[in-house]
Design an enzyme around this catalytic site. Structure first.
Site, PDB file in Angstrom:
ATOM      1  N   ASP A   1      14.465  -4.359   2.773  1.00  0.00           N
ATOM      2  CA  ASP A   1      13.441  -3.313   2.907  1.00  0.00           C
ATOM      3  C   ASP A   1      14.070  -2.089   3.577  1.00  0.00           C
ATOM      4  O   ASP A   1      14.328  -2.093   4.770  1.00  0.00           O
ATOM      5  CB  ASP A   1      12.291  -3.866   3.766  1.00  0.00           C
ATOM      6  CG  ASP A   1      11.138  -2.896   3.843  1.00  0.00           C
ATOM      7  OD1 ASP A   1      11.297  -1.746   3.391  1.00  0.00           O
ATOM      8  OD2 ASP A   1      10.080  -3.294   4.363  1.00  0.00           O
TER       9      ASP A   1
ATOM     10  N   MET B   1       3.699  -6.398  -1.314  1.00  0.00           N
ATOM     11  CA  MET B   1       4.478  -7.310  -0.476  1.00  0.00           C
ATOM     12  C   MET B   1       5.944  -7.123  -0.832  1.00  0.00           C
ATOM     13  O   MET B   1       6.286  -6.675  -1.918  1.00  0.00           O
ATOM     14  CB  MET B   1       4.164  -8.783  -0.773  1.00  0.00           C
ATOM     15  CG  MET B   1       2.717  -9.184  -0.689  1.00  0.00           C
ATOM     16  SD  MET B   1       2.560 -10.970  -0.882  1.00  0.00           S
ATOM     17  CE  MET B   1       3.024 -11.218  -2.552  1.00  0.00           C
TER      18      MET B   1
ATOM     19  N   THR C   1       1.882  -5.525  -5.864  1.00  0.00           N
ATOM     20  CA  THR C   1       1.893  -6.736  -5.031  1.00  0.00           C
ATOM     21  C   THR C   1       1.647  -6.410  -3.566  1.00  0.00           C
ATOM     22  O   THR C   1       1.112  -7.212  -2.819  1.00  0.00           O
ATOM     23  CB  THR C   1       3.245  -7.453  -5.139  1.00  0.00           C
ATOM     24  OG1 THR C   1       4.260  -6.561  -4.680  1.00  0.00           O
ATOM     25  CG2 THR C   1       3.544  -7.850  -6.568  1.00  0.00           C
TER      26      THR C   1
ATOM     27  N   THR D   1       6.175  -3.498  -4.297  1.00  0.00           N
ATOM     28  CA  THR D   1       5.583  -2.652  -5.347  1.00  0.00           C
ATOM     29  C   THR D   1       4.148  -2.357  -4.941  1.00  0.00           C
ATOM     30  O   THR D   1       3.565  -3.064  -4.122  1.00  0.00           O
ATOM     31  CB  THR D   1       5.551  -3.351  -6.713  1.00  0.00           C
ATOM     32  OG1 THR D   1       4.632  -4.449  -6.625  1.00  0.00           O
ATOM     33  CG2 THR D   1       6.920  -3.856  -7.132  1.00  0.00           C
ATOM     34  N   ALA D   2       3.664  -1.343  -5.554  1.00  0.00           N
ATOM     35  CA  ALA D   2       2.297  -0.942  -5.211  1.00  0.00           C
ATOM     36  C   ALA D   2       1.297  -2.000  -5.658  1.00  0.00           C
ATOM     37  O   ALA D   2       0.201  -2.104  -5.113  1.00  0.00           O
ATOM     38  CB  ALA D   2       1.983   0.407  -5.847  1.00  0.00           C
TER      39      ALA D   2
ATOM     40  N   ASP E   1      -2.005  16.626   9.288  1.00  0.00           N
ATOM     41  CA  ASP E   1      -1.668  15.308   8.759  1.00  0.00           C
ATOM     42  C   ASP E   1      -1.187  14.455   9.912  1.00  0.00           C
ATOM     43  O   ASP E   1      -0.431  14.921  10.757  1.00  0.00           O
ATOM     44  CB  ASP E   1      -0.555  15.429   7.717  1.00  0.00           C
ATOM     45  CG  ASP E   1      -1.133  15.664   6.338  1.00  0.00           C
ATOM     46  OD1 ASP E   1      -2.248  15.153   6.090  1.00  0.00           O
ATOM     47  OD2 ASP E   1      -0.509  16.367   5.547  1.00  0.00           O
TER      48      ASP E   1
ATOM     49  N   LYS F   1       6.319 -10.737   3.163  1.00  0.00           N
ATOM     50  CA  LYS F   1       5.794  -9.909   4.261  1.00  0.00           C
ATOM     51  C   LYS F   1       5.032  -8.763   3.598  1.00  0.00           C
ATOM     52  O   LYS F   1       5.497  -8.216   2.591  1.00  0.00           O
ATOM     53  CB  LYS F   1       6.959  -9.358   5.078  1.00  0.00           C
ATOM     54  CG  LYS F   1       6.590  -8.353   6.120  1.00  0.00           C
ATOM     55  CD  LYS F   1       7.777  -7.489   6.505  1.00  0.00           C
ATOM     56  CE  LYS F   1       8.037  -6.430   5.451  1.00  0.00           C
ATOM     57  NZ  LYS F   1       9.247  -5.645   5.655  1.00  0.00           N
TER      58      LYS F   1
END
Lengths: 556, 707
Positions: free
Chosen positions: B356, B396, B394, B391-392, B319, B415
């Site tokens: 974030d 952003m 958006t 969120t998955a 990985d 962003k």
């Protein structure tokens, strides 16, 4: 008057031989590979398949292949046995009657197993028909069986997960028709040119110059001589074999015969390399074969030319049992080549060699007839030992072992282990049993270590399908005819069946690609390890026996 | 004793030193272990045990036979031989006992973990009623409640709640881990302790078959099954034993013929010296020690077969994240859009990243502070700020300043992924300059991840610039991959990144190939494709969607943090969940095979010297000339035979440490390894016994009745 010294002449002969072999092994090896891989049948071959009611296009798995080999060989023994027992009723018998039962068994088995041990004298027991239609036919067929099995093993190594290893009948017929017959024809003509006899006269009585009478036997000798050497058979027309001037009249015929018996065994590594698509693999095998052959030749030649031992020292040369027209060099060359190819033809009497020289000849056979070995059997024996080498070497590089991408796992190593056990078993048990009884001990014409060498030699020769005799050994008794016959069967068919099973196991596998992490099997290091494994396996098995025979004699 | 030389694989994120209770250091070998294992070695004299090793069984039978003969026809010589034959057998048992003993200490502390607890079983799903049952009475499918301070009664998956769990009993890692229902962190292991909150666990393993139970069985060696290569080697050794049995048995008629029949004791001595006792004695110890070496590195192999396969691995699936790169992308630079001031971009980048908490987000704040001197603002400093989490859907994140509910007259900063942000800008009526598109392209091509920063003031949006996030390749990876290449191992980097990004990182790290935008199906297909070329594949995974690939791989290492499905599918578990481990596992597998091969070669090579000691001794009275083979000039025939037997026994003990720690392994090409090992163990195997036997003879020859 010769201007060359013995040494120079000897080296020149070896050099020429090597040049000739070097020139011939590539085209001959490739011809064998082509003959046994081609999809096309010749008309004569197709006719043969129809006659035999076999499908020439079938590709079989190993049990079918093995069953065909065993079936064919059994029929061959029975036919040859019948020939020998019924000789009195057959034409061209020259007045000879039936061969005794145990001797007929021994002889039949001997020629079918490519051993050609002879407990009879050709000139005083067999007529032309049995020699030609019985023995000579087997000289071709037994060699063809060897080629077939060797090629089957190579297919096992090169095929990608098919599980099939070819068609025995096709391999047998093509080996005979495309390889052995044409080569034997050329060889017979060449032998005729050197003075080997070919006629149909029987025994003729002559009055010699001194006034005595002598019986001289003629016959179809050159035709039998050619395949005798070419097929690494070794069964002579005469009891004296290639020491007889009608079989081997001159130094030239002698050199030619040595070349013929080495030609196919030394070409098969090329066949192997071509069929697996990597010539360096073949060259590595060839180097191991050639290296050990050369080393043994050096030892024997040194022992003979230096006349080691009390008697040779006293008389100034080890010429007892050797033909004056060949001398020590050519005799040692012939002896080394014949004992290392499972041929067993002789141009001198090995019993009379110096202790060290004779011991080397004995060890040559004990190595398992792989350097270069018999037609076919040399290559397959060599590949089995390569797999053993791969097993040890592969572990030492941190991989579960593989040869040409094929994994050597439980089944493969079991077959290899049994192969390595089979011949020593036949040899040592045979010799030990024979030594255990006073009645069978009486066959040895010498006592002490030399007697033991004679006994070991007889069983080594039979178990390894060599067929040469040490002489000095009365082998024509019911016991030895039977026991040596059994040793020949065990020494031929047990390894052969194991090899076919191995071929089947390998053919089922899909090969892995080679990487830098894979043990390289075409390198100097591998060749060295391979040679060491061959010598160490045989050396460790036979050292105790050798130390009481040739070693005790040589060190005295 | 030194431990095997393995390249440094320490990863900053993983604990450097083992700390857990079960990690009883079995590390270096000490002579005390020999003494401590002696009782076990004697217990293993049971014929039912001995028969499993054909070579040692032959020695034991020979020893028993010689004992009988020594009783009926006593002599100093016969008794010395008999004693040393038995010592040979005991030494062989000792090797195995020492290897097993090292695992036993670990098993003992694990057993404490697996001891019985009381479980609170729910009467039915969703019910509040519960009953107290013994943990051993739990069945698969039972639901149990575990609260703070309680021990998890069995292996299972969290189906309800989230909790922090102390797994140090299993992993040795003292920091608690989070376990929650759903997702890839739902597995809990019996014996671990819940530190906070309450979870409901669905039991997935029967009592006695739990993870800890399996670990105990593995480290004790009781569950040890012979591996394919070990079986193959055993067959070879058995056949060599047969060859020598044949040589020795048939020697007697030849000896009788030569006028020197040998006593059975001498023949037994010869046989025992010749058969491969060294490797026969050490073979199972080598296998157990191989497992042990993995355990020491916190890897549990569920089968010895997997350890062996590890040595054969031809392709490593690694990985990208965590193995090749540091795991987190770091902000590398800010690239303003045309007409935008650096400071404006920096300000917006910081604003949008304040909430974030991901490492990427924090790295932006750090970069802005370091390069642009902009102090990080605490959340409280901003008034009327509404943080918009990632969120998955958006893709952003950002912040709305001065929001009054309807969204007008506010400043929105966003962003996120280029596509998502440009789409947002366009829907807000803004333009995206071509230069920005080019910039995003450039960053992606270089292997980085572009994040676009945009703002919208009063409903008009504009792009401010691009943040270049860069994957940081770990130090030393390039050298590591070169070593692997030398070993013949192909490395394939697996990543969810797009092809271009993946290729750039692959080039920087020096891996051989890349599987980009990898889905579980593609991973599985890649493994199958490699395997069809005859290559063995190793991979590491943790998620449930990795399970099929883990099961398909020849060596599938599941991370301990992973789901129970992943652990079930793999054949090894890495307790540290450290992806770099794969490389070590491969090396341990290789070392195991090399140790077997080296000691087999050594064992066989030893026979040469033994022949030179014993054969002249047996026959020198009949053939005085054979004394010329006595190259070691051993004192008497008796002392020669005794010395060979003593050497044969001592060499077993001398090699126990080597068998346990494995022969030195340095990654290099097979050709180089072969040359080295032939030299050390082949040639060394020929030379060493000549010296050893001679030295022993100097001592033995002082014994009256022998010397």
């Amino acid at each position: 008057m010769s201007t060359l010294s013995d040494t120079a002449a000897g080296l020149l002969q070896i050099g020429l031989l090597l040049l000739l072999l070097a020139a011939v092994h590539v085209p001959l090896g490739d011809h064998i590979a082509r003959s046994l891989s081609s999809p096309r049948h010749l008309r004569v071959e197709r006719a043969t398949y129809r006659l035999l009611r076999v499908d020439g296009d079938a590709d079989t798995r190993w049990p079918t292949y093995a069953l065909s080999v065993v079936g064919f060989s059994t029929v061959s023994v029975l036919v040859l046995y019948a020939f020998l027992r019924l000789q009195g009723h057959l034409p061209l018998s020259l007045g000879f009657g039936a061969m005794e039962q145990t001797q007929a068994w021994n002889t039949a088995v001997s020629f079918v197993t490519n051993t050609n041990w002879q407990s009879y004298s050709g000139e005083s027991a067999l007529g032309h028909l049995v020699q030609m239609a019985g023995l000579t036919v087997q000289n071709f067929l037994s060699a063809a069986v060897g080629l077939a099995v060797a090629v089957a093993l190579v297919r096992g190594l090169s095929r990608r997960g098919t599980g099939t290893i070819g068609n025995f009948w096709v391999d047998l017929v093509r080996s005979t028709v495309r390889i052995l017959l044409p080569l034997a024809l050329v060889a017979a003509v060449l032998l005729l040119l050197t003075g080997v006899v070919q006629n149909f006269t029987g025994a003729t009585e002559y009055t010699t110059l001194a006034g005595g009478s002598q019986t001289i036997v003629g016959g179809p000798i050159a035709s039998q001589e050619a395949i005798k050497e070419l097929g690494t058979n070794g069964g002579g027309f005469f009891n004296a074999n290639s020491a007889h001037p009608f079989e081997n009249p001159t130094a030239v015929s002698n050199a030619l015969e040595v070349f013929l018996l080495l030609a196919i065994p030394f070409s098969l590594p090329r066949t192997f390399g071509t069929m697996v698509g990597d010539h360096r693999q073949g060259l590595t095998i060839l180097a191991v074969m050639g290296g050990l052959w050369g080393a043994s030749l050096a030892v024997t030649t040194w022992a003979e030319t230096h006349a080691l031992g009390t008697v040779p020292q006293a008389v100034g040369g080890a010429m007892e049992g050797k033909e004056v027209r060949f001398g020590e060099w050519a005799s040692a060359l012939f002896a080394t080549s014949t004992t290392m190819t499972s041929t067993g033809a002789v141009n001198s009497f090995h019993d009379s060699y110096t202790a060290l020289g004779g011991g080397a000849l004995l060890l040559n056979m004990m190595l398992g007839e792989v350097t270069p070995g018999g037609v076919g059997s040399g290559l397959y024996g060599m590949l089995v030992l390569a797999i053993l080498t791969v097993f040890l070497g592969g572990l030492m590089v941190g991989r579960t072992p593989e040869y040409l991408g094929k994994k050597i796992r439980q089944r493969e190593i079991t077959l290899v282990a049994l192969y390595i056990l089979a011949t020593p078993f036949a040899l040592l048990v045979g010799a030990a049993v024979a030594l255990s009884s006073a009645s069978t001990r009486s066959a040895m014409l010498n006592s002490g270590p030399h007697g033991l060498s004679e006994m070991l030699y007889a069983f080594a020769s039979a178990a390894n399908n060599n067929g040469s005799a040490f002489a000095g050994f009365g082998a024509n008794t019911a016991f030895y005819n039977t026991a040596l016959g059994l040793a020949m069967v065990a020494g031929r068919f047990v390894p052969l069946l194991l090899v076919l099973a191995l071929a089947g196991a390998l053919a089922r596998q899909r090969p892995a690609d080679a990487t830098t992490g894979t043990l390289p099997t075409s390198s100097v290091t591998f060749a060295g390890l391979h040679a060491a494994v061959i010598v160490v396996v045989a050396g460790l098995t036979f050292f105790p026996a050798l130390s009481l025979g040739p070693l005790a004699e040589a060190l005295a | 004793m030194s431990t095997p030389t393995l390249p440094d694989t320490s990863v900053p994120a993983s604990p450097a030193a083992p700390a857990g209770p079960h990690r009883v250091a079995s590390g270096a070998f000490s002579p005390r272990q020999l003494v401590a294992s002696l009782p076990d070695a004697f217990r293993k004299l049971d014929p039912r045990h001995l028969v499993k090793t054909p070579v040692m069984f032959v020695v034991a039978v020979g020893a028993a036979l010689s004992t009988v003969l020594a009783v009926t026809d006593p002599s100093v010589f016969a008794w010395v031989i008999v004693v040393w034959l038995w010592i040979t057998v005991v030494f062989a048992n000792l090797a195995e006992a020492v290897a097993e003993g090292r695992g036993r200490a670990q098993a003992a502390s694990l057993r404490k973990v697996s001891s019985e607890t009381t479980a609170r079983r729910l009467l039915r799903e969703g019910a509040a009623e519960e009953e107290s049952v013994a943990s051993s009475a739990l069945r698969v499918g039972d639901l149990v409640v575990v609260e703070a301070g309680e021990t998890v009664p069995g292996d299972g998956d969290v189906v309800e709640g989230v909790a922090s769990v102390d797994e140090s009993a299993i992993t040795g890692e003292s920091a608690p881990v989070i376990r929650e229902s759903g997702g890839d962190r739902s597995a809990v292991t019996g014996g671990t302790t819940v530190l906070s909150d309450r979870i409901v666990v669905r039991i997935t393993a029967k009592p006695g078959e739990s993870f800890v139970d399996r670990m105990i069985a593995l480290v004790e060696g009781s569950a040890r099954q012979r591996t394919p290569n070990e079986i193959a080697l055993n067959i070879l050794l058995a056949s060599l034993t047969l060859v020598f049995l044949l040589a020795v048995v048939t020697l007697q008629p030849m000896a009788v013929y030569s006028g020197r029949p040998q006593s059975v004791v001498v023949l037994v001595a010869l046989l025992v010296c010749l058969i491969p006792t060294t490797i026969g004695a050490l073979l199972s110890a080598i296998g157990i020690a191989g497992m042990d070496r993995l355990v020491q590195r916190n890897v549990l192999a569920m089968s010895g077969r997997a350890v062996e396969a590890a040595g054969d691995v031809g392709t490593l699936l690694l990985d990208k994240t965590g193995t090749i790169t540091l795991g987190n992308r770091q902000a590398h630079e800010l690239l303003p859009a045309p007409g935008v001031e650096d400071a404006d971009l920096a300000d917006a980048a910081q604003l949008s990243s304040l909430a974030d908490a991901t490492p990427e987000g924090r790295s932006i704040v750090v970069l802005v502070k370091e390069r642009h001197g902009l102090r990080a603002r605490a959340e409280g400093e901003l008034t009327d700020a509404t943080f918009v989490p990632f969120t998955a859907q958006t893709r952003m994140s950002g912040v709305d300043l001065g929001a009054d509910g309807d969204g007008s007259g506010v400043r929105q900063v966003r962003k996120g992924a280029a596509a998502a942000v440009t789409h947002w800008v366009r829907t807000q009526g803004g333009d995206v300059p071509a230069e920005v598109g080019q910039c995003v392209e450039d960053v992606a091509t270089s292997g980085g991840t572009p994040l676009v920063v945009a703002e919208s003031v009063g409903g008009r949006a504009r792009v401010l610039g691009v943040v270049h996030l860069k994957d940081v390749v770990k130090d030393g990876m390039r050298e590591r991959f070169e070593q692997l290449r030398a070993m013949g191992i192909r490395t394939v980097m697996v990543t969810g990144d797009n092809e271009r990004t993946a290729r750039a990182i692959a080039a920087e790290a020096g891996v051989d190939d890349v599987l980009a935008e990898a889905t579980p199906e593609e991973k599985l297909a890649l493994i199958r494709q490699e395997q069809s070329g005859g290559r063995l594949v190793a991979m590491m995974g943790d998620g449930t969607n990795d399970a099929p690939a883990l099961a398909q791989a020849d060596v599938g290492v599941a991370m301990n943090t992973g789901t129970s499905a992943a652990k079930e599918a793999g054949n090894m578990v890495d307790l540290d969940s450290n992806p770099t481990k794969l490389i070590e596992i491969v090396e341990i597998g290789k070392q195991l095979l090399i140790t077997r091969g080296a000691l087999t070669t050594f064992s066989i090579a030893n026979d040469v010297a033994k022949y030179f000691a014993i054969i002249p001794a047996m026959f020198v009275t009949t053939f005085p000339q054979l004394d010329r083979l006595n190259v070691m000039r051993l004192a008497t025939p008796e002392s020669a035979i005794v010395s060979a037997i003593v050497f044969n026994a001592l060499v077993i003990v001398a090699l126990i440490p080597l068998a346990l720690r494995g022969v030195r392994y340095r990654p290099s090409s097979a050709a180089a390894l072969l040359r080295r090992n032939i030299l050390v163990y082949g040639l060394g195997g020929v030379v060493v016994p000549f010296i050893g036997i001679k030295l022993i003879d100097l001592l033995v020859s002082t014994i009256p009745g022998i010397g």
